[in-house]
Design a protein around this motif. Structure first.
Motif, PDB file in Angstrom:
ATOM      1  N   ARG A  92     -19.846  -7.878  26.948  1.00 26.30           N
ATOM      2  CA  ARG A  92     -19.596  -9.313  27.044  1.00 26.30           C
ATOM      3  C   ARG A  92     -19.990  -9.801  28.430  1.00 26.30           C
ATOM      4  O   ARG A  92     -19.766  -9.109  29.431  1.00 26.30           O
ATOM      5  N   ARG A  94     -19.097 -12.915  30.756  1.00 26.39           N
ATOM      6  CA  ARG A  94     -18.215 -14.079  30.912  1.00 26.39           C
ATOM      7  C   ARG A  94     -18.980 -15.242  31.542  1.00 26.39           C
ATOM      8  O   ARG A  94     -19.957 -15.041  32.259  1.00 26.39           O
ATOM      9  N   ALA A  95     -18.523 -16.435  31.273  1.00 28.08           N
ATOM     10  CA  ALA A  95     -19.143 -17.642  31.820  1.00 28.08           C
ATOM     11  C   ALA A  95     -19.237 -17.520  33.336  1.00 28.08           C
ATOM     12  O   ALA A  95     -18.269 -17.158  34.002  1.00 28.08           O
ATOM     13  N   GLU A  97     -20.949 -15.340  35.003  1.00 29.54           N
ATOM     14  CA  GLU A  97     -21.375 -14.006  35.415  1.00 29.54           C
ATOM     15  C   GLU A  97     -22.900 -13.916  35.467  1.00 29.54           C
ATOM     16  O   GLU A  97     -23.468 -13.455  36.453  1.00 29.54           O
ATOM     17  N   LYS A 101     -22.373 -20.061  29.993  1.00 26.85           N
ATOM     18  CA  LYS A 101     -21.400 -19.937  28.909  1.00 26.85           C
ATOM     19  C   LYS A 101     -21.093 -18.463  28.649  1.00 26.85           C
ATOM     20  O   LYS A 101     -21.869 -17.594  29.012  1.00 26.85           O
ATOM     21  N   ASP A 102     -19.958 -18.227  27.973  1.00 22.07           N
ATOM     22  CA  ASP A 102     -19.646 -16.879  27.502  1.00 22.07           C
ATOM     23  C   ASP A 102     -20.694 -16.459  26.491  1.00 22.07           C
ATOM     24  O   ASP A 102     -21.045 -17.227  25.586  1.00 22.07           O
ATOM     25  N   ARG A 103     -21.164 -15.242  26.622  1.00 24.30           N
ATOM     26  CA  ARG A 103     -22.120 -14.690  25.665  1.00 24.30           C
ATOM     27  C   ARG A 103     -21.844 -13.206  25.532  1.00 24.30           C
ATOM     28  O   ARG A 103     -21.121 -12.621  26.332  1.00 24.30           O
ATOM     29  N   TYR A 104     -22.436 -12.592  24.536  1.00 22.51           N
ATOM     30  CA  TYR A 104     -22.372 -11.145  24.439  1.00 22.51           C
ATOM     31  C   TYR A 104     -23.772 -10.603  24.218  1.00 22.51           C
ATOM     32  O   TYR A 104     -24.666 -11.307  23.757  1.00 22.51           O
ATOM     33  N   LYS A 121     -21.075 -16.419  21.798  1.00 21.74           N
ATOM     34  CA  LYS A 121     -19.857 -15.613  21.614  1.00 21.74           C
ATOM     35  C   LYS A 121     -19.312 -15.661  20.196  1.00 21.74           C
ATOM     36  O   LYS A 121     -18.603 -14.766  19.766  1.00 21.74           O
TER      37      LYS A 121
END
Length: 194
Positions: A92, A94-95, A97, A101-104, A121
């Motif tokens: 994952r 995190r937003a 990083e 946005k959060d993504r995986y 996500k």
């Protein structure tokens, strides 16, 4: 939706980016900022590099504990003309990083090559993995991407045909046998026409 599709080398040492395609927006360039196309391209390439370097690192770590070698994977491809057993990973982001946005990221690796999807996500991981396996199968068939990764850059138009057929505009399709056969025909016809 898949934000990006990435192919990179997984040999020990420094990984090399072979191909990538970005399908979505990341909010890098909003209206309040005056970002040129060159700067935006540079930012996106940096994001892609962070992802494939992490995939490479995870793959090398896992491979150090497994008993298989890259040569075993390649020999299976050459002798049996069947896909090897893939190392699979997921992590994952995190937003903030790497992306806004959060993504995986879901990745599969074998032979000399790793393949990754950077997904929103909320996307279904099983569907993403299934489509990634189909992409790899057809990329191996038409480009020999697992055994001859350098061909990926030379045949990027073929890679694009396969990717855009099985992952139209970054959308994950629910594949059944009938749709798979139809997409296979489309890929074959487009490659023959080019």
């Amino acid at each position: 939706m898949v934000y990006a599709f990435i192919i990179n080398t997984i040999l020990p040492g420094i990984p090399r980016l072979l191909y990538y395609d970005i399908f979505g927006q990341d909010g890098v360039a909003d209206d309040s900022l005056d970002i040129t196309a060159d700067v935006l391209t540079s930012i996106r390439k940096s994001q892609i590099q962070q992802v494939f370097e992490r995939v490479h690192s995870e793959y090398q770590f896992r491979r150090s504990f497994s008993g298989r070698s890259v040569e075993d994977d390649v020999l299976k491809l050459i002798n049996d003309d069947t896909l090897p057993e893939f190392d699979t990973g997921f992590f994952r982001l995190r937003a903030g990083e790497v992306f806004q946005k959060d993504r995986y990221v879901i990745w599969l690796a074998a032979g000399y090559t790793a393949f990754s999807f950077v997904c929103e996500k909320y996307e279904n991981r099983l569907v993403a993995e299934s489509i990634l396996k189909h992409l790899i199968r057809y990329l191996q068939e038409h480009v020999r991407v697992l055994t001859q990764p350098s061909e990926t850059g030379l045949r990027s138009e073929r890679v694009g045909v396969v990717v855009n057929t099985f992952l139209p505009q970054g959308n994950l399709l629910f594949l059944n046998n009938r749709l798979i056969r139809q997409l296979e025909k489309e890929v074959d016809n487009q490659i023959k026409a080019s």
